[in-house]
Design an enzyme around this catalytic site. Structure first.
Site, PDB file in Angstrom:
ATOM      1  N   LYS A 134       0.836  -1.207   0.000  1.00 42.05           N
ATOM      2  CA  LYS A 134       0.000   0.000   0.000  1.00 42.05           C
ATOM      3  C   LYS A 134       0.864   1.248   0.000  1.00 42.05           C
ATOM      4  CE  LYS A 134      -3.849   2.057   2.641  1.00 42.05           C
ATOM      5  NZ  LYS A 134      -4.756   1.867   3.793  1.00 42.05           N
ATOM      6  N   SER A 187      -9.487   1.903   2.773  1.00 46.48           N
ATOM      7  CA  SER A 187      -8.577   2.714   1.987  1.00 46.48           C
ATOM      8  C   SER A 187      -7.513   1.881   1.262  1.00 46.48           C
ATOM      9  CB  SER A 187      -7.872   3.722   2.903  1.00 46.48           C
ATOM     10  OG  SER A 187      -7.115   3.050   3.915  1.00 46.48           O
ATOM     11  N   SER A 231     -10.356  -0.531   6.732  1.00 42.96           N
ATOM     12  CA  SER A 231      -9.607  -0.414   5.479  1.00 42.96           C
ATOM     13  C   SER A 231      -8.909  -1.674   4.993  1.00 42.96           C
ATOM     14  CB  SER A 231      -8.580   0.717   5.592  1.00 42.96           C
ATOM     15  OG  SER A 231      -9.223   1.949   5.740  1.00 42.96           O
TER      16      SER A 231
END
Length: 444
Positions: A81, A150, A174
């Site tokens: 990420k 996210s 997330s």
């Protein structure tokens, strides 16, 4: 995307590479081809350099040939990420305010990944500063739908077969939410299990690092490599990492028992999701019993918001002061609400975490895991945002380990995640129970 070619388990892949029966280069080339095929529609990557991945793989194979490389993740590429530092790679955190930033050192999790033989594959799309404003990533099952957030790109990259494993983060929902929407396994360990040094700080009280994979065993293998203590993260402790992988794939000593918690928000669930969980409970007759949350647990939604928004205001003070006009309306509003929260309000919200965890202890004396929805339904339309994290909030607030399993489908045919939650500090038992549930439903 439904007919994607599936790779063997990551443990089998790494074993083949370690034995010399395959190579990191062969795997890297297969993944590079998959990225070329899928990325135009999925758009999971914030930064991907095929030549860099190939160079890492070739270097690994050469070192393995000299007996200098190995580990449980031997030669396996792992998507990362884009709020996690990887030396030499961009880390732009999903905001134009950090455009062009290049990390000069590895985050603690990336250092651990390399020690285990893993290869940082590239950077996956995150929402803006890991909050709610969506990035470009689409759901691999239906490009008109959201992948969640996210950790949007991490979940989508695994779901599309572009990466065998991925790392994400969760401050509210997330990891669990995008895993549920994209139809992969998402595992958020208990608070403090994986060090966060070198990861964008949003909320020190609530931030977790988590993982994405295609199976519970694969998730356990990656997470085990990342567990550990780092003096730069006061949430971690110098304790031995549990043998997550071995325990996860081991036999349960007795038939697991599940505490079915519909939560006070059941009436907000989509009707098709309610029906799907009704069918699941019928299949688990005798193994699942309805249970109520401890008194006051529903109030954790407000306590979580108090902590998260107060700490976001502190963490993103510089971005707000220097570039508030370039922040999304939703993030700017969160920061402004957070700036109005008093120290007393914040302290009271934090102080309730411990008592609420202790209130759950009695439940875990009788049950192996809490069974509950991961989301309110299947993935929303892309233009409607990344989805409501409500079904994750309580467990994140408590710092309890949670895993989303792609076991159900909604009326639209899209994935619907089943969430299991474990006692804080009992991650291995949770993963073993999760693996049992998958096997039981696949082979009743």
């Amino acid at each position: 995307m439904e007919n994607r070619t599936m790779l063997p388990s990551v443990s089998e892949l790494s074993s083949r590479i370690a034995r010399g029966e395959s190579s990191a280069e062969t795997l890297a080339r297969a993944l590079m081809a998959r990225v070329q095929e899928c990325e135009p529609s999925v758009q999971a990557w914030a930064w991907f350099d095929a030549a860099h991945l190939l160079a890492q793989a070739i270097d690994f194979d050469e070192r393995r040939g000299r007996g200098e490389a190995g580990g449980p993740l031997a030669g396996l590429p792992v998507a990362v990420k884009d709020i996690i530092d990887v030396a030499g790679m961009p880390t732009e955190d999903g905001t134009v305010l950090h455009a062009g930033r290049i990390a000069d050192s590895d985050a603690a999790v990336i250092a651990a990944l390399r020690r285990a033989g893993g290869l940082p594959m590239g950077k996956t799309v995150t929402t803006e500063l890991a909050t709610y404003a969506a990035g470009k990533t689409r759901n691999p099952h239906d490009p008109s739908r959201s992948p969640g957030g996210s950790s949007s790109g991490s979940a989508a990259a695994v779901a599309a077969g572009m990466a065998p494993l991925a790392i994400g983060t969760q401050t509210n929902g997330s990891v669990i939410r995008p895993a549920a929407f994209c139809g992969v396994v998402g595992y958020k360990p208990g608070f403090g299990c994986i060090p966060r040094a070198g990861v964008l700080t949003q909320s020190p009280t609530l931030d977790h690092v988590g993982v994405f994979a295609r199976s519970v065993e694969d998730a356990a293998l990656l997470a085990q490599a990342l567990f550990g203590h780092d003096a730069r993260d006061p949430a971690t402790r110098p304790l031995p990492a549990p043998p997550l992988f071995d325990i996860a794939r081991g036999e349960a000593p007795a038939l697991p028992r599940f505490a079915w918690v519909a939560t006070p928000w059941w009436d907000r669930m989509a009707r098709d999701a309610q029906a799907a969980f009704g069918g699941l409970l019928e299949r688990l007759a005798g193994a699942a019993s309805p249970c109520e949350l401890p008194t006051g647990a529903a109030d954790a939604i407000g306590w979580h918001r108090t902590i998260m928004e107060a700490e976001i205001a502190g963490s993103y003070e510089r971005e707000y002061e220097r570039g508030r006009d370039r922040l999304s309306d939703s993030l700017r509003a969160q920061i402004e609400r957070g700036r109005r929260i008093t120290a007393v309000e914040h302290r009271r919200a934090v102080e309730r975490i411990g008592p609420l965890n202790r209130a759950f202890d009695a439940l875990f004396s009788d049950f192996d895991a809490i069974l509950t929805p991961a989301t309110l339904g299947t993935a929303p339309r892309f233009e409607d945002g990344t989805g409501d994290p409500l079904m994750c909030t309580l467990w994140t607030y408590c710092g309890m380990p949670a895993v989303s399993l792609p076991l159900l489908r909604g009326g639209d045919g899209l994935p619907l995640g089943v969430q299991l939650v474990g006692r804080r500090g009992d991650d291995a038992r949770l993963l073993r129970t999760a693996r049992w549930l998958v096997a039981h439903l696949e082979n009743p």
